[in-house]
Enzyme design. Structure first.
Site, PDB file in Angstrom:
ATOM      1  N   GLY A 153      -5.760 -28.943  33.854  1.00 59.77           N
ATOM      2  CA  GLY A 153      -5.858 -27.726  32.712  1.00 59.77           C
ATOM      3  C   GLY A 153      -5.665 -26.161  33.271  1.00 59.77           C
ATOM      4  O   GLY A 153      -5.557 -25.269  32.696  1.00 59.77           O
ATOM      5  N   ASP A 167      -4.416 -28.690  26.887  1.00 61.79           N
ATOM      6  CA  ASP A 167      -3.566 -29.542  26.057  1.00 61.79           C
ATOM      7  C   ASP A 167      -4.288 -30.416  24.965  1.00 61.79           C
ATOM      8  O   ASP A 167      -5.484 -30.580  25.068  1.00 61.79           O
ATOM      9  CB  ASP A 167      -2.938 -30.618  26.947  1.00 61.79           C
ATOM     10  N   ASP A 184     -17.317 -27.792  29.051  1.00 64.66           N
ATOM     11  CA  ASP A 184     -17.955 -28.208  27.619  1.00 64.66           C
ATOM     12  C   ASP A 184     -19.216 -28.829  28.192  1.00 64.66           C
ATOM     13  O   ASP A 184     -20.134 -28.120  27.841  1.00 64.66           O
ATOM     14  CB  ASP A 184     -16.877 -29.302  27.626  1.00 64.66           C
TER      15      ASP A 184
HETATM   16  P1  XMP Z   1     -17.184 -31.141  30.737  1.00 64.10           P
HETATM   17  O1  XMP Z   1     -17.683 -31.881  29.611  1.00 64.10           O
HETATM   18  O2  XMP Z   1     -17.228 -32.029  31.878  1.00 64.10           O
HETATM   19  O3  XMP Z   1     -15.336 -30.984  30.496  1.00 64.10           O
HETATM   20  O4  XMP Z   1     -17.685 -29.867  30.846  1.00 64.10           O
HETATM   21  C1  XMP Z   1     -14.744 -30.367  31.031  1.00 64.10           C
HETATM   22  C2  XMP Z   1     -13.335 -30.831  30.866  1.00 64.10           C
HETATM   23  O5  XMP Z   1     -13.139 -31.363  29.516  1.00 64.10           O
HETATM   24  C3  XMP Z   1     -11.729 -30.959  28.872  1.00 64.10           C
HETATM   25  N1  XMP Z   1     -12.136 -30.062  27.627  1.00 64.10           N
HETATM   26  C4  XMP Z   1     -11.076 -29.691  27.061  1.00 64.10           C
HETATM   27  N2  XMP Z   1      -9.699 -29.522  27.062  1.00 64.10           N
HETATM   28  N3  XMP Z   1      -9.474 -28.294  25.193  1.00 64.10           N
HETATM   29  C5  XMP Z   1      -8.925 -29.036  26.147  1.00 64.10           C
HETATM   30  O6  XMP Z   1      -7.494 -28.989  26.507  1.00 64.10           O
HETATM   31  C6  XMP Z   1     -10.654 -28.052  24.846  1.00 64.10           C
HETATM   32  O7  XMP Z   1     -11.107 -27.772  23.894  1.00 64.10           O
HETATM   33  C7  XMP Z   1     -11.489 -28.975  25.837  1.00 64.10           C
HETATM   34  N4  XMP Z   1     -12.733 -29.148  26.056  1.00 64.10           N
HETATM   35  C8  XMP Z   1     -13.034 -29.808  27.089  1.00 64.10           C
HETATM   36  C9  XMP Z   1     -11.176 -30.165  30.036  1.00 64.10           C
HETATM   37  O8  XMP Z   1     -10.373 -31.045  30.949  1.00 64.10           O
HETATM   38  C10 XMP Z   1     -12.298 -29.646  31.017  1.00 64.10           C
HETATM   39  O9  XMP Z   1     -11.827 -29.694  32.280  1.00 64.10           O
HETATM   40 MG    MG Z   2     -10.425 -29.474  33.010  1.00 61.74          MG
END
Ligand code: XMP
Ligand code: MG
Length: 187
Positions: free
Chosen positions: A53, A168, A112
């Site tokens: 990403g 994505d 996230d």
């Molecule tokens: P955490 O939960 O570990 O997650 O903080 C981070 C990873 O989750 C993915 N992520 C997203 N990817 N749209 C995306 O394309 C979103 O809205 C989204 N939310 C979380 C992302 O890979 C990130 O590194």
């Molecule tokens: Mg990511």
């Protein structure tokens, strides 16, 4: 120069959350802060992009840096086979650089739950870097499960799934120049 057409929203996308110009202005500001912070470092800064990403954000950011730096990548898997947050982060591909005694800046697309960054911080700290900081383009604070230390943040966004600018949905939409909100997906 020919103008680049901005791809229109498809039916899966609700609205543009952050337009391309706003993203570029913010990336400029982040690069200025990073340039200031690391000005005068003797050895190159290591930018570690979290695949996949962050690759577009990293590409734009590093071209605005005037401090010496090398680009590296790491690949993690955080969700297993579903989109449920488990906190179960696995290392899929490690960095090529040795991080010991180096200034390391983690470049992440979105924060996230915080599990990914927490895992990376602990994993990298154990390698004894000279310093360790993070730059995250997007932050969804409402979703946080674990405290995450953030040094540079682009934008705070609401709890919606976003795509574009590297992000994505099932590998689609990464090359959109803007960040768009997806229609809610149920799994
Ligand atoms: P955490 O939960 O570990 O997650 O903080 C981070 C990873 O989750 C993915 N992520 C997203 N990817 N749209 C995306 O394309 C979103 O809205 C989204 N939310 C979380 C992302 O890979 C990130 O590194
Ligand atoms: Mg990511």
């Amino acid at each position: 120069m020919t103008a680049i057409a901005i791809p229109p929203l498809t039916k899966d996308l609700v609205r543009v959350l952050i337009d391309a110009d706003t993203i570029q202005r913010r990336v400029d500001e982040l690069a200025r802060k990073i340039n200031k912070e690391y000005a005068g470092i003797e050895e190159s800064l290591i930018l570690v992009g979290v695949l996949k990403g962050s690759f577009i954000f990293l590409a734009d950011l590093c071209r605005k840096l005037n401090v010496p730096h090398v680009v590296d990548f790491i690949s993690l898997s955080s969700y297993g086979n579903s989109s449920k947050i488990t906190g179960n982060v696995r290392l899929i591909m490690d960095t090529r650089e040795n991080l010991e005694n180096r200034h390391v800046l983690i470049v992440e697309d979105i924060l996230d739950s915080g599990y990914t960054l927490d895992y990376l911080r602990r994993n990298f700290t154990a390698r004894n870097p000279a310093s360790l900081k993070t730059v995250v383009l997007l932050d969804k604070p409402e979703r946080r499960k674990i405290d995450a230390e953030l040094d540079y943040v682009g934008f705070q966004i609401p709890d919606v799934w976003v795509v574009g600018y590297g992000l994505d949905y099932a590998e689609r939409y990464r090359t959109l120049p803007y960040i768009a909100e997806m229609v809610p997906v149920t799994d």
